[in-house]
Enzyme design. Structure first.
Site, PDB file in Angstrom:
ATOM      1  N   GLU A 213      17.260 -14.901 -18.649  1.00 57.02           N
ATOM      2  CA  GLU A 213      16.333 -14.019 -18.996  1.00 57.02           C
ATOM      3  C   GLU A 213      17.000 -12.573 -19.155  1.00 57.02           C
ATOM      4  OE1 GLU A 213      12.197 -13.873 -17.086  1.00 57.02           O
ATOM      5  OE2 GLU A 213      13.434 -14.950 -15.464  1.00 57.02           O
TER       6      GLU A 213
ATOM      7  N   CYS B 110       0.771  -1.113  -0.067  1.00 53.36           N
ATOM      8  CA  CYS B 110      -0.033  -0.072   0.153  1.00 53.36           C
ATOM      9  C   CYS B 110       1.052   1.344   0.000  1.00 53.36           C
ATOM     10  CB  CYS B 110      -0.790   0.006   1.153  1.00 53.36           C
ATOM     11  SG  CYS B 110      -1.870  -1.313   1.418  1.00 53.36           S
TER      12      CYS B 110
ATOM     13  N   TRP C 133      -3.091  -2.262  -1.567  1.00 58.02           N
ATOM     14  CA  TRP C 133      -2.753  -3.633  -2.150  1.00 58.02           C
ATOM     15  C   TRP C 133      -3.612  -4.551  -1.374  1.00 58.02           C
ATOM     16  CZ3 TRP C 133       0.120  -4.878  -6.462  1.00 58.02           C
ATOM     17  CH2 TRP C 133       0.516  -6.454  -6.480  1.00 58.02           C
TER      18      TRP C 133
ATOM     19  N   GLU D 202      15.376 -22.381 -11.546  1.00 57.63           N
ATOM     20  CA  GLU D 202      15.351 -20.962 -11.346  1.00 57.63           C
ATOM     21  C   GLU D 202      16.528 -20.144 -11.486  1.00 57.63           C
ATOM     22  OE1 GLU D 202      12.703 -19.400 -11.462  1.00 57.63           O
ATOM     23  OE2 GLU D 202      13.303 -17.259 -10.574  1.00 57.63           O
TER      24      GLU D 202
ATOM     25  N   HIS E 119      24.370 -38.644 -17.414  1.00 59.46           N
ATOM     26  CA  HIS E 119      23.472 -39.289 -18.616  1.00 59.46           C
ATOM     27  C   HIS E 119      23.554 -38.542 -19.816  1.00 59.46           C
ATOM     28  CE1 HIS E 119      22.067 -42.230 -15.846  1.00 59.46           C
ATOM     29  NE2 HIS E 119      22.159 -41.222 -14.926  1.00 59.46           N
TER      30      HIS E 119
ATOM     31  N   ASN F 236      -0.811   0.938   6.153  1.00 55.92           N
ATOM     32  CA  ASN F 236      -0.143   0.067   5.332  1.00 55.92           C
ATOM     33  C   ASN F 236       0.443  -0.913   6.415  1.00 55.92           C
ATOM     34  OD1 ASN F 236       1.441  -1.412   3.448  1.00 55.92           O
ATOM     35  ND2 ASN F 236       3.184   0.435   3.262  1.00 55.92           N
ATOM     36  N   GLY F 237       0.497  -2.105   6.132  1.00 54.46           N
ATOM     37  CA  GLY F 237       0.973  -3.175   6.939  1.00 54.46           C
ATOM     38  C   GLY F 237      -0.120  -4.312   7.470  1.00 54.46           C
TER      39      GLY F 237
ATOM     40  N   LYS G 117      16.716 -17.091 -14.376  1.00 57.80           N
ATOM     41  CA  LYS G 117      17.220 -15.860 -14.043  1.00 57.80           C
ATOM     42  C   LYS G 117      18.160 -15.472 -15.273  1.00 57.80           C
ATOM     43  CE  LYS G 117      14.520 -14.846 -12.458  1.00 57.80           C
ATOM     44  NZ  LYS G 117      13.340 -15.581 -12.381  1.00 57.80           N
TER      45      LYS G 117
ATOM     46  N   LYS H   3       5.978  -8.900 -18.736  1.00 57.47           N
ATOM     47  CA  LYS H   3       5.831  -9.415 -17.043  1.00 57.47           C
ATOM     48  C   LYS H   3       4.735 -10.524 -17.057  1.00 57.47           C
ATOM     49  CE  LYS H   3       6.786  -9.370 -12.992  1.00 57.47           C
ATOM     50  NZ  LYS H   3       7.872 -10.006 -12.538  1.00 57.47           N
TER      51      LYS H   3
ATOM     52  N   ARG I 168       3.898   0.893  -6.926  1.00 61.85           N
ATOM     53  CA  ARG I 168       4.056   0.112  -5.634  1.00 61.85           C
ATOM     54  C   ARG I 168       2.710  -1.083  -5.936  1.00 61.85           C
ATOM     55  NH1 ARG I 168       6.434   2.230  -0.899  1.00 61.85           N
ATOM     56  NH2 ARG I 168       5.126   1.107   0.408  1.00 61.85           N
TER      57      ARG I 168
HETATM   58  C1  AGP Z   1       9.932 -15.165 -14.335  1.00 60.40           C
HETATM   59  O1  AGP Z   1      11.298 -14.609 -14.088  1.00 60.40           O
HETATM   60  C2  AGP Z   1       9.439 -15.015 -15.850  1.00 60.40           C
HETATM   61  N1  AGP Z   1       9.348 -13.640 -16.229  1.00 60.40           N
HETATM   62  C3  AGP Z   1       8.306 -15.941 -16.277  1.00 60.40           C
HETATM   63  O2  AGP Z   1       8.729 -17.006 -16.181  1.00 60.40           O
HETATM   64  C4  AGP Z   1       7.094 -15.977 -15.389  1.00 60.40           C
HETATM   65  O3  AGP Z   1       7.320 -16.536 -14.245  1.00 60.40           O
HETATM   66  C5  AGP Z   1       5.997 -17.003 -16.095  1.00 60.40           C
HETATM   67  O4  AGP Z   1       5.790 -16.088 -17.256  1.00 60.40           O
HETATM   68  C6  AGP Z   1       4.693 -16.986 -15.001  1.00 60.40           C
HETATM   69  O5  AGP Z   1       4.202 -15.833 -14.829  1.00 60.40           O
HETATM   70  P1  AGP Z   1       3.249 -15.704 -13.376  1.00 60.40           P
HETATM   71  O6  AGP Z   1       3.986 -15.970 -12.301  1.00 60.40           O
HETATM   72  O7  AGP Z   1       2.516 -14.345 -13.463  1.00 60.40           O
HETATM   73  O8  AGP Z   1       1.870 -16.726 -13.968  1.00 60.40           O
END
Ligand code: AGP
Length: 602
Positions: A485, A2, A75, A478, A501, A99-100, A482, A597, A27
């Site tokens: 990406e 928030c 939020w 992951e 393997h 907020n909190g 990262k 995003k 935010r």
């Molecule tokens: C995460 O770093 C990526 N940008 C992407 O893999 C993301 O996690 C994926 O598109 C799923 O998005 P969501 O969590 O909003 O469903």
């Protein structure tokens, strides 16, 4: 998270409040509101959705002369994003913005209802204004009533409260959630961060936890548990863009650093002394459930995969994990004893949403773990648990992954307690470890500087393997994602035991291996996997509490008896490594090429 703004003075208040809230839009929010008291007139306006809706509602209102005013962007954490649940929350003659999370709001609410108070919202915040008015009937000054009110609150809060009882006074209090006081002549400003008051206030005092006080046109007084305090005023920054990133270079960097604080909000009101409690889940939620299927994409799929180890090991229920884009076309076998869990930061990912609809059509009970309330996936699910990560601006997900993983760990514990597959002793040990997570997520200058130095050696080569075992395998996936990406370098996450393997054929000095080597889980196994790679001249970056002789680079982590604490600490390292490599390559860390995003198309 928030956003809060406040202003006391002669200037036009609506503009100050709305422009201030505009600066806090980054935010994330789903509703907003303002309240103003001037000439003994109380006015308030609230709207769901974007600030433009609030502007529309207030377009015929202009304030004049001296007054007090507060504003808020919400939020949602407790209660749906509705106009009723939007702040300010209203008593008989007072307004509050917050907020909190008030951890003990249900107890306080029950006590006030017993006193005959009527509540109109589902929020924790509403308790504050009713508590203040309840105390104001028994105290000699409104400030005493305010002091008594905040003395009863447990949890995190940044509060601004105004009342007809004191039409020239803004009461404020801060504990756990950010807030500052801005000064310019006789004008006094309040905000969650610098940006709303840049260009208005000249000096600022950043409130510390436990500080509270009041502001009038005569004086601004500050207190804490020890009594009266002096403000430590400093010049206000002037660069708004930098201020939105709180001084970090990128939103992603800011979001990595704030994980340590955010994870506490994720746990707040849920990780209790001896149990885990999700108020979103009915008591009998897990009845009839003997299997779990989790469906997600990208980073959210990785948190799901990590959770599958926890569910099977601790809850003794079958847990399968599906990539949503695959699930929706594979004609999956679904049974009614399966809890269908979707995980999504945005709550709008098309593949995940479609998978959820398929499961619902097949009659499965659904639960979503999401960061955005009222999103499509949240609305479609029978039940939703919010991660409370706050808006995530960086396209490469960081704090969303951390909070998803935390919620899933908590869910496994609560389900295990319900199914009695976890003993009270084990539960207590898990909760003790959980409470140490903020520390595991902390970024030290020393660590960040080391990763910055080390990153220069990883800018070329013909690729990366991130390897790990058990829950560290999803973490390896992951870490690889990262890096891919935001650096655009090729990286793969792999189960460490799988290297022989086939993939080990790639081993040579130009192949970088980032080895996740926790001491608390299968250390000897992962060590021998890494030795196989080192024997073939692979460049090894080992991340481990235990020094590893064969590593070309070594990042020392902390010894911990709990794998999840090692998981979170290594997660931060892989996030920062990806960021520093990307910076050296001159990439757009927050907006990497080709990515969005939220992937709302299939
Ligand atoms: C995460 O770093 C990526 N940008 C992407 O893999 C993301 O996690 C994926 O598109 C799923 O998005 P969501 O969590 O909003 O469903």
């Amino acid at each position: 998270m928030c956003g809060i703004v406040g202003y006391l003075g002669e200037k036009e208040k609506k503009a100050i409040l709305l422009e201030g809230l505009q600066e806090l839009e980054y935010r994330g929010y789903d509703s907003a509101g303002i309240a103003i008291i001037e000439h003994h007139q109380l006015k308030h306006y609230k709207a769901i959705g974007k600030l433009s809706n609030l502007k529309e509602k207030t377009k015929h209102f202009t304030s004049t002369g001296f007054g007090i005013s507060i504003g808020h962007t919400r939020w949602a954490t407790h209660g749906k994003p509705t106009e009723l649940n939007a702040h300010p929350h209203i008593g008989a003659y007072s307004y509050v913005v917050h907020n909190g999370i008030i951890e003990n709001y249900q107890l306080l609410k029950a006590q006030l209802i017993q006193e005959g108070i009527t509540f109109v919202t589902q929020t924790d915040t509403e308790v504050i204004v009713h508590l203040f008015e309840h105390h104001s009937k028994q105290t000699s000054t409104p400030f005493e009533a305010f002091e008594k009110t905040i003395g009863q609150l447990e949890g995190a809060y940044a509060i601004l409260l105004i009342s007809e009882l004191a039409p020239d006074t803004i009461f404020f209090a801060k504990n756990g959630s950010p807030m500052l006081v801005g000064f310019e002549g006789d004008d006094v400003y309040f905000a969650s961060s610098d940006t709303p008051i840049i260009g208005r206030a000249k000096e600022v005092h950043y409130l510390a936890d436990g500080e509270y006080g009041y502001a009038t046109n005569q004086a601004v007084a500050l207190f804490d548990a020890t009594g009266t305090k002096a403000f430590t005023k400093q010049p206000l920054p002037t660069d708004k863009a930098l201020a939105q990133k709180d001084g970090y270079r990128f939103f992603m960097e800011k979001e990595i650093y704030e994980q340590s604080h955010i994870i506490s909000e994720t746990m707040m009101g849920r990780v209790l002394e001896e149990t885990i409690h999700f108020e979103e889940l009915e008591e009998n939620f897990f009845d009839g459930i003997s299997a779990i299927k989790i469906c997600a994409c990208g980073t959210s799929y990785h948190s799901a995969l990590a959770a599958s180890y926890l569910f099977e090991r601790m809850v003794k229920v079958r847990c399968s994990v599906e990539i949503a884009s695959e699930f929706r076309y594979k004609e999956p076998l679904l049974t009614h004893d399966t809890l269908f869990v979707t995980i999504s930061q945005s709550g709008e990912t098309a593949d995940t949403l479609k998978a959820l609809k398929m499961a619902k059509q097949a009659g499965l009970k659904s639960l979503s773990i999401c960061n955005v309330d009222n999103s499509s996936i949240v609305r479609e699910s029978d039940c939703a648990i919010l991660t409370r990560a706050g808006i995530e601006k960086g396209v490469a997900s960081t704090k969303a992954f951390a909070t998803q993983t935390m919620v899933l760990w908590m869910l496994a514990l609560t389900m295990g307690e319900h199914k009695q597959t976890i003993t009270p002793t084990t539960l207590a040990q898990e909760i003790t470890a959980m409470r140490q997570t903020p520390k595991s997520l902390q970024v030290t200058d020393r660590l960040h500087a080391k990763l910055n130095r080390l990153s220069k050696r990883y800018l070329h080569g013909h690729g990366f393997f991130f390897i790990g075992r058990d829950i560290f395998y999803p973490l390896a996936l992951e870490g690889a994602l990262k890096l891919k990406e935001i650096s655009y370098l090729h990286a793969e996450g792999y189960p460490a035991g799988e290297m022989k393997h086939g993939p080990i054929a790639l081993a040579d000095s130009r192949l970088f291996t980032i080895a996740l080597m926790p001491k608390s889980m299968h250390y000897e196994k992962i060590k021998s996997n890494v030795e196989e790679l080192s024997a073939r001249d692979t460049t090894i970056c080992a991340i481990s509490p235990e020094p590893f002789e064969l590593a070309d680079d070594f990042i020392q982590t902390h010894f911990s008896t709990h794998p999840m604490l090692e998981f979170f600490e290594m997660m931060v390292i892989t996030q920062l490594l990806a960021l520093e490599i990307s910076v050296r390559l001159g990439n757009d860390v927050d907006m990497p090429r080709n990515l969005a995003k939220s992937v709302t198309v299939e």
